[in-house]
Design an enzyme around this catalytic site. Structure first.
Site, PDB file in Angstrom:
ATOM      1  N   HIS A  43      -6.168  -8.039  12.545  1.00 32.83           N
ATOM      2  CA  HIS A  43      -4.991  -7.166  12.625  1.00 32.83           C
ATOM      3  C   HIS A  43      -4.739  -6.833  14.088  1.00 32.83           C
ATOM      4  O   HIS A  43      -5.688  -6.618  14.849  1.00 32.83           O
ATOM      5  CB  HIS A  43      -5.257  -5.896  11.816  1.00 32.83           C
ATOM      6  CG  HIS A  43      -4.034  -5.075  11.553  1.00 32.83           C
ATOM      7  ND1 HIS A  43      -2.823  -5.630  11.168  1.00 32.83           N
ATOM      8  CD2 HIS A  43      -3.822  -3.732  11.602  1.00 32.83           C
ATOM      9  CE1 HIS A  43      -1.926  -4.661  11.000  1.00 32.83           C
ATOM     10  NE2 HIS A  43      -2.510  -3.498  11.259  1.00 32.83           N
ATOM     11  N   TYR A  66      12.722  31.676   3.761  1.00 31.71           N
ATOM     12  CA  TYR A  66      11.458  32.295   4.148  1.00 31.71           C
ATOM     13  C   TYR A  66      11.460  32.626   5.636  1.00 31.71           C
ATOM     14  O   TYR A  66      11.990  31.872   6.453  1.00 31.71           O
ATOM     15  CB  TYR A  66      10.305  31.322   3.890  1.00 31.71           C
ATOM     16  CG  TYR A  66       9.934  31.193   2.432  1.00 31.71           C
ATOM     17  CD1 TYR A  66       9.582  32.311   1.682  1.00 31.71           C
ATOM     18  CD2 TYR A  66       9.928  29.945   1.809  1.00 31.71           C
ATOM     19  CE1 TYR A  66       9.230  32.179   0.346  1.00 31.71           C
ATOM     20  CE2 TYR A  66       9.576  29.817   0.482  1.00 31.71           C
ATOM     21  CZ  TYR A  66       9.232  30.939  -0.244  1.00 31.71           C
ATOM     22  OH  TYR A  66       8.879  30.810  -1.556  1.00 31.71           O
ATOM     23  N   ARG A  99       1.392 -10.749   6.909  1.00 29.36           N
ATOM     24  CA  ARG A  99       1.308  -9.571   6.041  1.00 29.36           C
ATOM     25  C   ARG A  99       2.441  -8.630   6.387  1.00 29.36           C
ATOM     26  O   ARG A  99       2.346  -7.858   7.341  1.00 29.36           O
ATOM     27  CB  ARG A  99      -0.027  -8.842   6.237  1.00 29.36           C
ATOM     28  CG  ARG A  99      -1.264  -9.645   5.873  1.00 29.36           C
ATOM     29  CD  ARG A  99      -2.505  -8.798   6.053  1.00 29.36           C
ATOM     30  NE  ARG A  99      -2.591  -8.213   7.381  1.00 29.36           N
ATOM     31  CZ  ARG A  99      -3.170  -8.793   8.425  1.00 29.36           C
ATOM     32  NH1 ARG A  99      -3.731  -9.969   8.301  1.00 29.36           N
ATOM     33  NH2 ARG A  99      -3.184  -8.192   9.599  1.00 29.36           N
ATOM     34  N   CYS A 159      11.512  25.084   1.937  1.00 28.96           N
ATOM     35  CA  CYS A 159      10.627  25.594   0.901  1.00 28.96           C
ATOM     36  C   CYS A 159       9.918  24.401   0.276  1.00 28.96           C
ATOM     37  O   CYS A 159      10.197  23.256   0.605  1.00 28.96           O
ATOM     38  CB  CYS A 159      11.426  26.313  -0.178  1.00 28.96           C
ATOM     39  SG  CYS A 159      12.662  27.429   0.458  1.00 28.96           S
ATOM     40  N   MET A 160       9.035  24.689  -0.685  1.00 29.58           N
ATOM     41  CA  MET A 160       8.328  23.580  -1.321  1.00 29.58           C
ATOM     42  C   MET A 160       9.307  22.671  -2.053  1.00 29.58           C
ATOM     43  O   MET A 160       9.180  21.451  -2.016  1.00 29.58           O
ATOM     44  CB  MET A 160       7.267  24.127  -2.281  1.00 29.58           C
ATOM     45  CG  MET A 160       6.329  23.058  -2.794  1.00 29.58           C
ATOM     46  SD  MET A 160       5.104  23.669  -3.945  1.00 29.58           S
ATOM     47  CE  MET A 160       3.924  24.454  -2.873  1.00 29.58           C
ATOM     48  N   ASP A 161      10.308  23.271  -2.707  1.00 33.40           N
ATOM     49  CA  ASP A 161      11.195  22.475  -3.560  1.00 33.40           C
ATOM     50  C   ASP A 161      12.676  22.610  -3.218  1.00 33.40           C
ATOM     51  O   ASP A 161      13.509  22.048  -3.909  1.00 33.40           O
ATOM     52  CB  ASP A 161      11.014  22.893  -5.025  1.00 33.40           C
ATOM     53  CG  ASP A 161       9.568  23.183  -5.339  1.00 33.40           C
ATOM     54  OD1 ASP A 161       8.759  22.250  -5.196  1.00 33.40           O
ATOM     55  OD2 ASP A 161       9.247  24.335  -5.671  1.00 33.40           O
ATOM     56  N   LYS A 178       0.842  -1.202   0.000  1.00 36.45           N
ATOM     57  CA  LYS A 178       0.000   0.000   0.000  1.00 36.45           C
ATOM     58  C   LYS A 178       0.876   1.250   0.000  1.00 36.45           C
ATOM     59  O   LYS A 178       2.068   1.175   0.302  1.00 36.45           O
ATOM     60  CB  LYS A 178      -0.925  -0.018   1.220  1.00 36.45           C
ATOM     61  CG  LYS A 178      -0.195  -0.037   2.555  1.00 36.45           C
ATOM     62  CD  LYS A 178      -1.144  -0.400   3.696  1.00 36.45           C
ATOM     63  CE  LYS A 178      -0.423  -0.387   5.027  1.00 36.45           C
ATOM     64  NZ  LYS A 178      -1.241  -0.987   6.079  1.00 36.45           N
ATOM     65  N   ARG A 233     -11.176  -1.256  14.500  1.00 35.10           N
ATOM     66  CA  ARG A 233     -11.058  -0.421  13.316  1.00 35.10           C
ATOM     67  C   ARG A 233     -11.965  -1.031  12.256  1.00 35.10           C
ATOM     68  O   ARG A 233     -13.114  -0.663  12.151  1.00 35.10           O
ATOM     69  CB  ARG A 233      -9.593  -0.367  12.869  1.00 35.10           C
ATOM     70  CG  ARG A 233      -9.333   0.612  11.760  1.00 35.10           C
ATOM     71  CD  ARG A 233      -7.859   0.737  11.408  1.00 35.10           C
ATOM     72  NE  ARG A 233      -7.326  -0.490  10.802  1.00 35.10           N
ATOM     73  CZ  ARG A 233      -6.096  -0.605  10.317  1.00 35.10           C
ATOM     74  NH1 ARG A 233      -5.252   0.419  10.395  1.00 35.10           N
ATOM     75  NH2 ARG A 233      -5.683  -1.723   9.769  1.00 35.10           N
TER      76      ARG A 233
END
Ligand SMILES: *Cc1c(COP(=O)(O)O)cnc(C)c1O
Length: 699
Positions: free
Chosen positions: A487, A591, A546, A639-641, A362, A459
């Site tokens: 689980h 920033y 699992r 920063c974002m990048d 997943k 759950r």
């Protein structure tokens, strides 16, 4: 840990194969000793074309022979053929065009120039192989082998077949129609399918090498004998060639990691262009009066053609108008598939006899790339079941050609029942009401299902004491229950009260299973433990464990466990230094002026940011990265990048340097567990959050 001998062996062998094809058309040893030249060019070099066919078959099979893949292969090959036909038209015109019937025969079967037969053979052969493959390899391979045997009679064994007059008539009739039996009808399907078989069959490196040498020896004896007897009409097909190829290919696969696209392009260009180069070398030699040296000496002729062909191909490969960016251009995940396969062996051993592994893939395999991970597992052949969180992830695996059970652990809207059955996915039935809706929405289709039991995590799942609910679910017309699972909520803890809770969950699970069986409900495949179930519990009498996080060679945290295992981290996260700048004391960076230099400071700007999955306050949390094998503190706000690291203490950092955020660099190591601890979470979250724009570079 890493085997340094490994590299993109498949792609590199293409270059050797291209060189062998040049040898076939230039006979480099003919002057020196004819039998040696026969062996080199008519026996050994005959591995080249089957190799190219097998590579194509291998990749088509990896793609599950999906129509879309086959279409793309076909379109590409057809386009290449068209371009080649045009490219060689001037030479065809110079030699004089053949009559129409002969022209059509050449276009469809033989190729319009002597070397081009490979392209129509690949087009026809791939279709036949794909059709045969529908029967399953077990039937497809023998049928293709029979076709190949028929082909032998028109090729190396023509003299033998022609000794029987009626057979001779049949072959002569056939050959007048298609020219040669090497080609798409009799030869190519077998090699496509052998390539496909290589996705499953691999005797290992040593056995493959030995098998190759032995079958090459046998093929050499065969070839020289047939040559001596003078029975060959042509010399592309031998009895021992398929065995030779199967072993050669499995040997290369053992050593194959990664890919080399330039080698692919160069080998293809060499293959297509070398006859033109031969013509040009001959013409050029005549013009400058070096015929003696460049043409009559066939060894030199071979060298000249090879050097020029590879030179021109290398030059052309430099123009890559449609090239994709290299994965390592900015920031990337490095996936060590050998480590993954090692972890599978370790975990399988720990899970105990009779208990298989269900690989939990997943969240894009916890940020490792679900498709490459699943394919590596399928190739290895130990894992035969997979778990994902949602429908979309399940379909992605099927589209990538993954066979075996694919269980969706989470919620799928009942209206999607059609897709569940279309892609042969198994749905966790997470409650009674849900099961009823799903069965109803299935409208007569059978939906494969595993029953989720709630044993205390509260759950998902049917309460494990409610056997009546399980009974009602089993009576629903459209659900085909093939397994039962639960689980564990605190199996990662060794605190006594947590261990007691886990023990209750475990016993509730087996009690429910026994009660269901007593009611005559088939419980099918049982699975209970996740990674920490293996690390902390004794072996369980289940069909699967699992495994998620441990499969990736990582613990959720550095907390205590009953058993540490020899698992190896699979993922490294890397980026590049974009720029290095000097700050005077008192100057700010980033920033919010979040960083102020206290001394003369050198900052490296790194090409990765919070959009790639790191937290914005990474610097405040004492984050570190590795540059040139040393630790550099992360400073300022992400920063974002981009992000900043203080490299004042590290000599010689410059733009383009590789930065390691998770993984090893020289003697230094940052583990996902360390990072998780800094960020106040578990490594599962750190890995699963890695941004999808980070390309996966598989080692
Ligand atoms: C995620 C998940 C797993 C895998 O857990 P790990 O601790 O990563 O091994 C197993 N079972 C279920 C139901 C899950 O949701």
């Amino acid at each position: 840990m890493k085997n340094r001998k490994n590299g993109p062996a498949l792609d590199l062998f293409r270059l050797t194969a291209a060189l062998l094809v040049i040898a076939i058309h230039t006979s480099p040893l003919a002057q020196w000793w004819e039998p040696a030249d026969f062996w080199l060019t008519r026996v050994l070099a005959r591995v080249a074309v089957p190799f190219f066919l097998m590579v194509s078959g291998y990749f088509l099979a990896l793609g599950g022979w999906r129509r879309q893949k086959l279409k793309r292969f076909w379109a590409k090959t057809a386009l290449l053929y068209l371009a080649s036909v045009l490219l060689y038209l001037p030479l065809n015109l110079y030699a004089g065009l053949p009559p129409l019937g002969e022209g059509i025969k050449r276009l469809l079967f033989e190729g319009t120039f002597y070397h081009l037969w490979y392209l129509p053979a690949a087009l026809l052969g791939s279709l036949i192989a794909c059709g045969l493959n529908r029967l399953g390899l077990r039937f497809a391979l023998p049928i293709a082998a029979v076709l190949y045997l028929v082909g032998l009679g028109g090729d190396s064994y023509y003299g033998v077949a022609a000794a029987i007059p009626p057979l001779r008539a049949v072959y002569d009739g056939m050959l007048s129609l298609i020219g040669y039996t090497r080609g798409g009808l009799f030869m190519a399907p077998l090699f496509f399918l052998l390539g496909a078989a290589a996705t499953r069959w691999n005797p290992g490196e040593r056995a493959s090498a030995a098998g190759f040498l032995l079958s090459l020896l046998a093929m050499s004896g065969e070839g020289l004998l047939l040559h001596r007897l003078g029975v060959q009409r042509h010399d592309s097909m031998y009895l021992f060639l398929p065995a030779c190829m199967a072993f050669l290919f499995s040997f290369l696969l053992c050593r194959n990691t990664g890919e080399d696209k330039t080698a692919r392009t160069v080998s293809m260009l060499v293959y297509l262009l070398h006859p033109w180069i031969i013509v040009l070398v001959r013409g050029g030699a005549k013009v400058i009066g070096l015929e003696q040296m460049l043409i009559e000496n066939q060894g030199v002729h071979f060298l000249a053609v090879s050097v020029l062909s590879f030179g021109v191909a290398g030059f052309l490969a430099g123009f890559r108008p449609f090239a994709k960016p290299e994965p390592t251009a900015r920031a990337w995940r490095e996936i060590d598939l050998k480590a993954l396969q090692h972890n599978v062996r370790v975990l399988k051993e720990q899970a105990g006899p009779g208990c298989g592994l269900m690989a939990v893939l997943k969240a894009d395999a916890y940020g490792h790339g679900a498709v490459p991970v699943a394919r590596a597992l399928q190739r290895q052949g130990i894992v035969k079941a997979y778990a994902v969180a949602c429908l979309q992830e399940g379909i992605q695996l099927r589209k990538a050609g993954i066979r075996g059970t694919v269980l969706i652990l989470g919620y799928t809207h009942p209206d999607e029942a059609r897709l569940l059955s279309r892609w042969r996915l198994t749905q966790a039935v997470i409650g009674e009401e849900y099961g009823r809706q799903l069965s109803q929405a299935a409208r007569g289709r059978k939906i494969r299902a595993h029953l989720a039991l709630d044993t205390g995590m509260h759950r998902l799942g049917v309460p494990s004491w409610d056997i009546e609910a399980a009974k009602r679910l089993y009576q629903l017309p459209n659900l085909d229950f093939q397994g039962v699972f639960s689980h564990l909520g605190v199996s990662d803890s060794l605190a006594p009260e947590d261990m007691a809770y886990t023990a209750e969950q475990v016993s509730a699970f087996y009690t429910a299973v026994m009660n269901m069986q007593a009611e005559g409900l088939g419980t099918g495949q049982l699975h209970l433990q996740a990674s920490y179930g293996i690390l902390n519990l004794p072996a369980q009498p289940c069909d699967y464990a699992r495994v998620g996080i441990a499969l990736y060679g990582v613990y959720s945290s550095w907390g205590p466990v009953q058993r540490r295992m020899d698992i190896w981290p699979v993922l490294s996260l890397r980026a590049r230094v974009a720029a290095v700048r000097e700050l005077e004391p008192g100057e700010y960076a980033g920033y919010g002026r979040a960083f102020q230099a206290e001394r003369k400071t050198r900052l490296a700007v790194l090409s990765i940011g919070y959009a790639d999955g790191l937290p914005r306050d990474f610097g405040e949390r004492n984050g570190e990265v590795l540059i040139r094998g040393q630790r550099a503190p992360v400073v300022g706000r992400l920063c974002m990048d981009q992000m900043l690291a203080d490299v004042t203490e590290i000599e010689g950092v410059k733009g383009g340097d590789v930065v390691t955020l998770i993984g090893r660099d020289g003697a230094s190591l940052i583990r996902a567990e360390d990072l998780a601890e800094q960020l106040g979470t578990i490594s599962n979250e750190v890995l699963a959050r890695l941004g999808s724009r980070l390309p996966c570079l598989c080692l």
